[in-house]
Design an enzyme around this catalytic site. Structure first.
Site, short mmCIF file in Angstrom:
data_model
loop_
_atom_site.label_atom_id
_atom_site.label_comp_id
_atom_site.label_asym_id
_atom_site.label_seq_id
_atom_site.Cartn_x
_atom_site.Cartn_y
_atom_site.Cartn_z
N LYS A 285 0.84 -1.19 0.00
CA LYS A 285 0.00 0.00 0.00
C LYS A 285 0.88 1.25 0.00
CE LYS A 285 -4.17 -1.62 2.37
NZ LYS A 285 -5.02 -1.50 3.58
N GLU A 371 -19.88 -9.14 8.49
CA GLU A 371 -21.00 -8.49 9.19
C GLU A 371 -21.97 -9.50 9.78
OE1 GLU A 371 -19.44 -5.73 6.01
OE2 GLU A 371 -20.07 -7.83 6.05
N ARG A 399 -26.03 -6.18 5.12
CA ARG A 399 -25.46 -7.49 4.82
C ARG A 399 -25.72 -8.50 5.94
NH1 ARG A 399 -19.54 -6.85 2.23
NH2 ARG A 399 -20.37 -8.40 0.79
#
Length: 619
Positions: A285, A371, A399
């Site tokens: 990253k 979730e 979700r």
């Protein structure tokens, strides 16, 4: 901001991947450097997702160079890593308006480009979608390829493994590229590993392996099983892909995701193979921008900044955001009640739980992008005496809707849901808007649903919900409120009781749910209307609604939720149940998805600013 002139002689010639594929492979490194610099300069002006995109420069170039996109289907997961893809697919000039009203989206969007093969925003969907495309290609007799690019974070979601399991079972012709941007490039991702992977992905190895399988099929079972175990053990010594192999995928990697020659050669080999295969690519990253490399979380999503100086220091003081109000309350409540535990599905920073995680590490649970698990985990904790607080974005709670109903509400368990990013969220657009929570929450029995109008009310509602012996939700918007100072003292609000903020002499009563109270008060002043802070969506203050309906000609509800089935609909149902034929006007989000832009711009577009409400009342 420092003014600098940047030229991109090679990048400026690329208007499509077809242009890219005409370049000699030796020039791809130069293109990568120009693309990285262009991305840094662009996002520094516009803001947006930054660190993850810097890490996918070489991977994006290699994928479009090897595969015949858009005929070959390239599916990006989430979209945080898709800016280089947008730049190379004809949208370079449009990047200056990315995530702004009228500009291009920050995520892949099918109506925006034929190269955006699947619209994304929520994570962990790419493998399922790409598998569906691969099955469709097979059904039509097409030779096109399907490639899913998924990050290591998105791979923590159960949906990704459901898709892997199914693809492995069907032997789908699918390539999954695992972009691992958390794994440092260690010894096993150097020249030796790259060499092994090129061998493993080559035709000779593939032929030998398939020939061995056919040979073993004619041997006695005991010998075949022994040979199979020996192969798995030997391969496990040099590759970490045992799990993927067990799911039916041929695993290749890990390789250096910033080594363009290796990427191109390996992808060429893999394009010519069949069946389910997974390439493990290690990237970094923030690659190429040292500040983002050192602080990838800080530079994940950024506002505009000077690329020579980096992000400006965070401002101290001033009114807190709703997220900060929640984070402060969580720590204060944890000090008072040792039963409190905090749960988040991989959103520690976004949900304001950084301090809580540091101060109460044994009571903090980050379940990764899961979730459904987060909600049922909370239910299990509540069964045995803990008091779980689930911090979750409105759009992500969708979700886990089944778990909310089946595991929490039916059992009437005391789980508190702190629902952030309710209503319109701005630049992230419709995939992240919390436009539906009031509609999908208020229909669930046993649930208390609250919508604070300011920062202090948010704190008091969180306290109120935590005290209940049943499930409760507090939903609040992104960013700052009107500036009400949260009081240290916490007291429970009376359940289902609204707050009369203004008694007008006109014939209109404005019933505001949550963040639109300020708009209602401004309109109320101009029209001398009655204004009510409803506070509770469920249960409603039915007594006050009935009284207002009998004393006013018109009731107007305001909410930053879709009108369909929302809080206004609840008021209508209340009036009907009491046999009152009052004139009710429901103002909220329209029956369409709202594109990206600043929150105030989008509220105005939906007629939910002062001018819009006044115009609606004059019709």
């Amino acid at each position: 901001m420092t003014v600098a002139t940047h030229v991109y002689p090679l990048l400026d010639t690329i208007d499509s991947p077809a242009d890219l594929r005409r370049l000699p492979e030796s020039s791809l490194g130069v293109l990568a450097n120009e693309l990285r610099e262009f991305l840094i300069q662009t996002v520094a002006r516009t803001g947006g997702h930054f660190a993850a995109n810097l890490g996918t420069i070489e991977l994006t170039i290699a994928l479009h160079y090897v595969f015949q996109t858009p005929e070959d289907r390239l599916v990006w997961d989430v979209g945080h890593q898709s800016y280089p893809h947008k730049i190379l697919t004809g949208r370079r000039a449009a990047m200056g308006m990315i995530r702004r009203k009228g500009g291009i989206a920050g995520f892949p969007k099918r109506c925006e480009s034929p190269y955006d093969t699947f619209g994304v925003g929520h994570s962990s969907t790419s493998i399922s979608a790409a598998q569906g495309m691969a099955i469709a290609a097979e059904a039509s007799g097409s030779q096109r390829k399907a490639v899913a690019v998924i990050g290591d974070g998105a791979m923590t979601a159960g949906m990704a493994f459901e898709a892997l399991n199914h693809a492995g079972h069907l032997k789908t012709d699918l390539l999954v590229v695992l972009n691992d941007n958390e794994m440092s490039i260690s010894q096993n991702v150097g020249a030796l590993s790259n060499h092994l992977t090129k061998l493993l992905s080559g035709q000779i190895y593939s032929t030998v392996r398939e020939g061995s399988k056919r040979l073993l099929a004619h041997m006695p079972a005991s010998i075949g099983e022994l040979a199979k175990r020996a192969e798995e053990h030997a391969k496990g010594l040099v590759t970490p892909g045992t799990l993927f192999e067990e799911l039916g995928f041929n695993y290749f990697g890990p390789i250096d995701g910033h080594d363009l020659p290796t990427l191109v050669r390996t992808l060429r080999n893999l394009r010519n193979l069949k069946g389910p295969r997974l390439l493990h690519v290690a990237t970094r990253k923030g690659k190429g921008y040292k500040l983002a490399e050192n602080e990838p979380i800080t530079y994940h999503g950024v506002g505009s900044f000077d690329p020579e100086l980096g992000l400006p220091p965070a401002k101290s003081g001033g009114a807190p955001t709703y997220t900060q109000v929640f984070g402060d309350w969580l720590c204060d409540m944890a000090e008072r009640d040792p039963r409190l535990v905090g749960i988040t599905p991989a959103m520690r920073e976004g949900s304001g739980m950084v301090e809580f995680a540091a101060r109460f590490p044994q009571r903090y649970f980050d379940v990764a992008i899961a979730e459904q698990h987060a909600v049922t985990l909370a239910a299990g904790m509540a069964c045995d005496g803990l008091k779980p607080v689930v911090a979750i974005y409105s759009t992500f709670l969708q979700r886990a809707y089944d778990q909310l109903i089946h595991d929490v509400a039916i059992q009437n368990l005391p789980v508190l849901f702190a629902i952030d990013r309710a209503g319109l969220v701005g630049p992230d657009g419709p995939t992240h808007a919390g436009a539906f929570d009031l509609s999908y929450l208020r229909c669930i029995p046993n649930l208390v649903v609250m919508a604070p109008a300011d920062e202090d009310e948010c704190r008091q509602m969180l306290y109120t919900g935590f005290q209940l012996d049943q499930p409760a939700c507090v939903r609040y918007p992104r960013g700052k409120g009107p500036g009400a100072t949260p009081q240290e003292q916490m007291s429970a609000l009376p359940i289902g009781k609204a707050q009369l903020r203004r008694r007008g002499s006109g014939d209109t009563a404005l019933l505001a749910f949550g963040a639109l109270l300020g708009v209602a008060e401004a309109v109320g002043e101009q029209l001398d209307a009655t204004v009510v802070n409803m506070r509770f969506v469920k249960p409603l203050d039915e007594a006050l609604i009935v009284e207002l309906a009998r004393s006013h000609r018109r009731l107007v509800t305001l909410e930053d939720n879709v009108v369909a089935g929302g809080a206004g609909s609840a008021v209508n149902e209340c009036l009907a149940a009491h046999g009152i034929a009052a004139h009710a006007l429901n103002l909220g989000l329209p029956d369409r998805f709202i594109n990206h832009g600043e929150r105030n711009e989008l509220l105005a577009e939906c007629g939910l600013d002062v001018a819009g409400v006044l115009a609606a009342l004059q019709d």
